[in-house]
Write a protein that holds these residues in place. Sequence first.
Motif, PDB file in Angstrom:
ATOM      1  N   THR A 132       0.839  -1.206   0.000  1.00 35.63           N
ATOM      2  CA  THR A 132       0.000   0.000   0.000  1.00 35.63           C
ATOM      3  C   THR A 132       0.867   1.246   0.000  1.00 35.63           C
ATOM      4  OG1 THR A 132      -1.790  -1.128   1.164  1.00 35.63           O
ATOM      5  CG2 THR A 132      -1.750   1.273   1.307  1.00 35.63           C
ATOM      6  N   THR A 133       1.948   1.212   0.783  1.00 33.80           N
ATOM      7  CA  THR A 133       2.845   2.363   0.870  1.00 33.80           C
ATOM      8  C   THR A 133       3.602   2.576  -0.438  1.00 33.80           C
ATOM      9  OG1 THR A 133       3.092   2.216   3.269  1.00 33.80           O
ATOM     10  CG2 THR A 133       4.888   3.267   2.055  1.00 33.80           C
ATOM     11  N   VAL A 134       4.101   1.507  -1.031  1.00 35.73           N
ATOM     12  CA  VAL A 134       4.837   1.640  -2.286  1.00 35.73           C
ATOM     13  C   VAL A 134       3.953   2.259  -3.371  1.00 35.73           C
ATOM     14  CG1 VAL A 134       5.864   0.345  -4.195  1.00 35.73           C
ATOM     15  CG2 VAL A 134       6.526  -0.183  -1.852  1.00 35.73           C
ATOM     16  N   ILE A 135       2.759   1.715  -3.544  1.00 34.09           N
ATOM     17  CA  ILE A 135       1.863   2.197  -4.593  1.00 34.09           C
ATOM     18  C   ILE A 135       1.482   3.656  -4.373  1.00 34.09           C
ATOM     19  CG2 ILE A 135      -0.471   1.984  -5.561  1.00 34.09           C
ATOM     20  CD1 ILE A 135      -0.260  -1.049  -5.048  1.00 34.09           C
ATOM     21  N   SER A 175      -8.577  -3.232  -5.102  1.00 31.35           N
ATOM     22  CA  SER A 175      -9.522  -4.026  -5.892  1.00 31.35           C
ATOM     23  C   SER A 175      -9.952  -3.290  -7.154  1.00 31.35           C
ATOM     24  CB  SER A 175     -10.752  -4.376  -5.048  1.00 31.35           C
ATOM     25  OG  SER A 175     -11.475  -3.217  -4.689  1.00 31.35           O
ATOM     26  N   HIS A 176      -9.713  -1.994  -7.200  1.00 25.49           N
ATOM     27  CA  HIS A 176     -10.020  -1.196  -8.387  1.00 25.49           C
ATOM     28  C   HIS A 176      -8.770  -0.935  -9.240  1.00 25.49           C
ATOM     29  CE1 HIS A 176     -14.198  -0.162  -7.197  1.00 25.49           C
ATOM     30  NE2 HIS A 176     -13.713  -0.326  -5.986  1.00 25.49           N
ATOM     31  N   GLY A 177      -7.616  -1.428  -8.770  1.00 22.03           N
ATOM     32  CA  GLY A 177      -6.382  -1.263  -9.530  1.00 22.03           C
ATOM     33  C   GLY A 177      -5.927   0.168  -9.658  1.00 22.03           C
ATOM     34  N   LYS A 178      -6.151   0.954  -8.607  1.00 22.59           N
ATOM     35  CA  LYS A 178      -5.777   2.367  -8.652  1.00 22.59           C
ATOM     36  C   LYS A 178      -5.121   2.791  -7.336  1.00 22.59           C
ATOM     37  CE  LYS A 178      -9.443   4.014 -11.761  1.00 22.59           C
ATOM     38  NZ  LYS A 178      -8.553   4.590 -12.795  1.00 22.59           N
ATOM     39  N   GLY A 224      -2.206  -3.986  -8.048  1.00 22.10           N
ATOM     40  CA  GLY A 224      -2.719  -2.809  -7.354  1.00 22.10           C
ATOM     41  C   GLY A 224      -2.730  -1.543  -8.186  1.00 22.10           C
ATOM     42  N   VAL A 225      -2.036  -1.565  -9.335  1.00 24.71           N
ATOM     43  CA  VAL A 225      -2.089  -0.421 -10.254  1.00 24.71           C
ATOM     44  C   VAL A 225      -2.722  -0.830 -11.586  1.00 24.71           C
ATOM     45  CG1 VAL A 225      -0.228   0.916  -9.231  1.00 24.71           C
ATOM     46  CG2 VAL A 225       0.327  -0.834 -10.944  1.00 24.71           C
ATOM     47  N   GLY A 226      -3.503  -1.912 -11.535  1.00 22.74           N
ATOM     48  CA  GLY A 226      -4.301  -2.276 -12.700  1.00 22.74           C
ATOM     49  C   GLY A 226      -3.612  -3.106 -13.756  1.00 22.74           C
TER      50      GLY A 226
END
Length: 265
Positions: free
Chosen positions: A18-21, A228-231, A48-50
């Motif tokens: 979560t922190t990296v993204i 879950s939304h890839g954003k 996590g980024v789609g």
Amino acid sequence: MGKVICVANQKGGVGKTTTVINLAASLAVNQMKTLFIDFDPQGNATSGVGVDKEEIKETIYNAIIGESKINDISIQVEPESLGGYLTVVPSNSELTGAEIELIHLERREWRLKDAIQAVRDQYDYIFIDCPPSLSLLTVNALAASDSVLVPVQCEYYAMEGLGQLKRTISLIKQRLNPELSIEGYLLTMFDSRNNICHMVANELRNYFNSEVFETIIYRNVRLAECPSHGKPALLYDVKSIGARSYISLAQELIARNGGRTVEEV
């Protein structure tokens, strides 16, 4: 030359990915050319980024065994929204077998460093999302990095694993990477209604002083929903507490490293 920061804690579920993204995305909003490398076989930072981790043909695995270059496997994240400032090097379960293969390769502890070296000049910041273990993959990440950012979940056992991590960092400094430093400790999953959270925060600040980031990452429903939304959170709900927290963290990181931030979004 870009600064390489690995996000590490051998304890799982503390908010590394979560922190990296979200930190990387927040730096991109601040017009910092940012790359993050998913170095966890679970590939959560990738999805996590789609990016569909099952569909990609080449990952960081191919780079560290010498089959590919990082530039050839990098994917831009939300180029229309983030202006081309954020790039990911993906991962998937194929990376699981890398540890066995690395044992037989030359410079096995520096394979990731060698792969990154060719692109360091292209970015302001490069992040490495480490697996939740002190494995050869994590050793590669620590050997490749200038500093370590340590997310610490605000819970009862939070401090126990930090001693082992500090010993590992000390060994890496002695044997592989004498320039390695602590970028900072980040309080995550903070619930202001929970006394334990306040106790852990106070203990961490008393022990590590200025190494603890002023920014705190609070528990936030929107932050939990965005993978879950890839954003990243700031593209999912920029007004959410989670998004604002990581924007604040990015600005604090830039300031710590002597840079200037653009006006807060």
